[in-house]
Design a protein around this motif. Sequence first.
Motif, PDB file in Angstrom:
ATOM      1  N   TYR A   1     113.020  43.226  39.789  1.00 57.42           N
ATOM      2  CA  TYR A   1     112.776  44.596  39.312  1.00 57.42           C
ATOM      3  C   TYR A   1     114.062  45.418  39.381  1.00 57.42           C
ATOM      4  N   ILE A   2     114.732  45.374  40.539  1.00 59.69           N
ATOM      5  CA  ILE A   2     115.968  46.143  40.720  1.00 59.69           C
ATOM      6  C   ILE A   2     117.053  45.634  39.780  1.00 59.69           C
ATOM      7  N   ALA A   3     117.212  44.319  39.702  1.00 58.50           N
ATOM      8  CA  ALA A   3     118.249  43.732  38.837  1.00 58.50           C
ATOM      9  C   ALA A   3     118.042  44.157  37.382  1.00 58.50           C
ATOM     10  N   LYS A   4     116.827  44.070  36.909  1.00 56.08           N
ATOM     11  CA  LYS A   4     116.542  44.440  35.514  1.00 56.08           C
ATOM     12  C   LYS A   4     116.782  45.931  35.277  1.00 56.08           C
ATOM     13  N   ARG A   5     116.403  46.768  36.235  1.00 51.62           N
ATOM     14  CA  ARG A   5     116.613  48.213  36.101  1.00 51.62           C
ATOM     15  C   ARG A   5     118.104  48.554  36.058  1.00 51.62           C
ATOM     16  N   ILE A   6     118.891  47.940  36.930  1.00 48.98           N
ATOM     17  CA  ILE A   6     120.331  48.207  36.952  1.00 48.98           C
ATOM     18  C   ILE A   6     120.957  47.787  35.621  1.00 48.98           C
ATOM     19  N   ILE A   7     120.600  46.598  35.144  1.00 52.29           N
ATOM     20  CA  ILE A   7     121.170  46.105  33.888  1.00 52.29           C
ATOM     21  C   ILE A   7     120.802  47.023  32.726  1.00 52.29           C
ATOM     22  N   SER A   8     119.546  47.425  32.661  1.00 53.87           N
ATOM     23  CA  SER A   8     119.135  48.251  31.522  1.00 53.87           C
ATOM     24  C   SER A   8     119.655  49.678  31.631  1.00 53.87           C
ATOM     25  N   LEU A   9     119.700  50.243  32.833  1.00 51.82           N
ATOM     26  CA  LEU A   9     120.159  51.626  33.003  1.00 51.82           C
ATOM     27  C   LEU A   9     121.662  51.796  32.834  1.00 51.82           C
TER      28      LEU A   9
ATOM     29  N   LYS B   1     102.273  31.166  35.956  1.00 47.81           N
ATOM     30  CA  LYS B   1     101.671  31.854  34.813  1.00 47.81           C
ATOM     31  C   LYS B   1     100.909  33.118  35.221  1.00 47.81           C
ATOM     32  N   SER B   2     100.436  33.171  36.458  1.00 48.97           N
ATOM     33  CA  SER B   2      99.671  34.343  36.901  1.00 48.97           C
ATOM     34  C   SER B   2     100.529  35.604  37.000  1.00 48.97           C
ATOM     35  N   ILE B   3     101.854  35.453  37.121  1.00 50.57           N
ATOM     36  CA  ILE B   3     102.717  36.637  37.204  1.00 50.57           C
ATOM     37  C   ILE B   3     103.676  36.754  36.029  1.00 50.57           C
ATOM     38  N   ASN B   4     103.576  35.846  35.084  1.00 48.54           N
ATOM     39  CA  ASN B   4     104.522  35.805  33.964  1.00 48.54           C
ATOM     40  C   ASN B   4     104.655  37.159  33.260  1.00 48.54           C
ATOM     41  N   ASN B   5     103.546  37.837  33.010  1.00 54.53           N
ATOM     42  CA  ASN B   5     103.582  39.112  32.282  1.00 54.53           C
ATOM     43  C   ASN B   5     104.028  40.287  33.144  1.00 54.53           C
ATOM     44  N   SER B   6     103.989  40.141  34.455  1.00 54.68           N
ATOM     45  CA  SER B   6     104.347  41.254  35.338  1.00 54.68           C
ATOM     46  C   SER B   6     105.560  40.936  36.208  1.00 54.68           C
ATOM     47  N   LEU B   7     106.325  39.921  35.820  1.00 52.52           N
ATOM     48  CA  LEU B   7     107.426  39.417  36.638  1.00 52.52           C
ATOM     49  C   LEU B   7     108.442  40.485  37.031  1.00 52.52           C
ATOM     50  N   PHE B   8     108.726  41.427  36.149  1.00 45.75           N
ATOM     51  CA  PHE B   8     109.763  42.424  36.417  1.00 45.75           C
ATOM     52  C   PHE B   8     109.197  43.750  36.924  1.00 45.75           C
ATOM     53  N   GLN B   9     107.950  43.739  37.349  1.00 47.11           N
ATOM     54  CA  GLN B   9     107.338  44.931  37.939  1.00 47.11           C
ATOM     55  C   GLN B   9     107.601  44.927  39.443  1.00 47.11           C
ATOM     56  N   PRO B  10     107.636  46.118  40.063  1.00 48.33           N
ATOM     57  CA  PRO B  10     107.861  46.145  41.514  1.00 48.33           C
ATOM     58  C   PRO B  10     106.700  45.504  42.278  1.00 48.33           C
ATOM     59  N   HIS B  11     107.040  44.856  43.379  1.00 52.57           N
ATOM     60  CA  HIS B  11     106.097  44.241  44.321  1.00 52.57           C
ATOM     61  C   HIS B  11     105.353  43.040  43.749  1.00 52.57           C
ATOM     62  N   VAL B  12     105.938  42.372  42.753  1.00 54.97           N
ATOM     63  CA  VAL B  12     105.337  41.166  42.198  1.00 54.97           C
ATOM     64  C   VAL B  12     106.155  39.976  42.689  1.00 54.97           C
ATOM     65  N   SER B  13     105.503  39.076  43.430  1.00 57.69           N
ATOM     66  CA  SER B  13     106.192  37.909  43.975  1.00 57.69           C
ATOM     67  C   SER B  13     105.176  36.820  44.268  1.00 57.69           C
ATOM     68  N   THR B  14     105.600  35.576  44.173  1.00 56.38           N
ATOM     69  CA  THR B  14     104.764  34.452  44.602  1.00 56.38           C
ATOM     70  C   THR B  14     105.249  33.911  45.945  1.00 56.38           C
ATOM     71  N   LYS B  15     106.340  34.460  46.453  1.00 57.57           N
ATOM     72  CA  LYS B  15     106.883  33.999  47.729  1.00 57.57           C
ATOM     73  C   LYS B  15     106.159  34.730  48.872  1.00 57.57           C
ATOM     74  N   PRO B  16     105.747  33.986  49.902  1.00 57.14           N
ATOM     75  CA  PRO B  16     105.046  34.627  51.017  1.00 57.14           C
ATOM     76  C   PRO B  16     105.877  35.731  51.690  1.00 57.14           C
ATOM     77  N   GLU B  17     107.199  35.532  51.752  1.00 57.61           N
ATOM     78  CA  GLU B  17     108.065  36.519  52.390  1.00 57.61           C
ATOM     79  C   GLU B  17     108.698  37.468  51.383  1.00 57.61           C
ATOM     80  N   GLY B  18     108.352  37.330  50.116  1.00 58.05           N
ATOM     81  CA  GLY B  18     108.980  38.132  49.068  1.00 58.05           C
ATOM     82  C   GLY B  18     108.417  39.534  48.982  1.00 58.05           C
ATOM     83  N   ALA B  19     109.302  40.486  48.725  1.00 62.45           N
ATOM     84  CA  ALA B  19     108.875  41.876  48.542  1.00 62.45           C
ATOM     85  C   ALA B  19     108.658  42.193  47.068  1.00 62.45           C
TER      86      ALA B  19
END
Length: 177
Positions: free
Chosen positions: A162-170, A139-157
């Motif tokens: 973000y990239i997937a959503k941008r490609i689909i929308s563009l 829930k802490s990232i629910n509103n910002s899930l598709f923003q760059p650099h938002v992750s709950t994974k320790p190794e996640g960038a």
Amino acid sequence: IGLSIEQLSENNLSADKRATLLKTVQNKITHIDKNIKALLTLTTSGINRDDKVPILAVIQDIILEYKLCQERPVTFHLEIEPTLHINGAESEIRSILHTLIINAAEACLNEGKINIRAQISAQKVLTLIVIDNGSGIDKSINNSLFQPHVSTKPEGAGMGLYIAKRIISLHYQGDII
């Protein structure tokens, strides 16, 4: 990759464990390469998006790749017509699907279960649904899930969704929700 390389330097590794770690490194490098290519498509023009990309075949490739480099058991159930396709650039479609499927697999509980369903409407709109048995989005990232650099994974960038959503929308007049 760093963790796998660190483990590879251990002297008492079995040949099977060494092979598994090498495969993991190779698959992660391939994934990074695909993400870089996908990121470049956000600003690149002139890409041919007229290829018929077979959805089922791409998803099966991603699942096979996942199973080759992961030891955690995940069961995949697919409801996708073999003839279902989308017109686009295969590298972009593969990158989008890879992000969705791997995120679902990483979110799964111990006995992972993922259902993937795809259908096309009478208006020629493709809907892809990926459902995992994980605990849901933090829930802490629910509103910002598709923003760059938002992750709950320790190794996640925090760039995959973000990239997937941008490609689909563009490029495909679509969305990820």
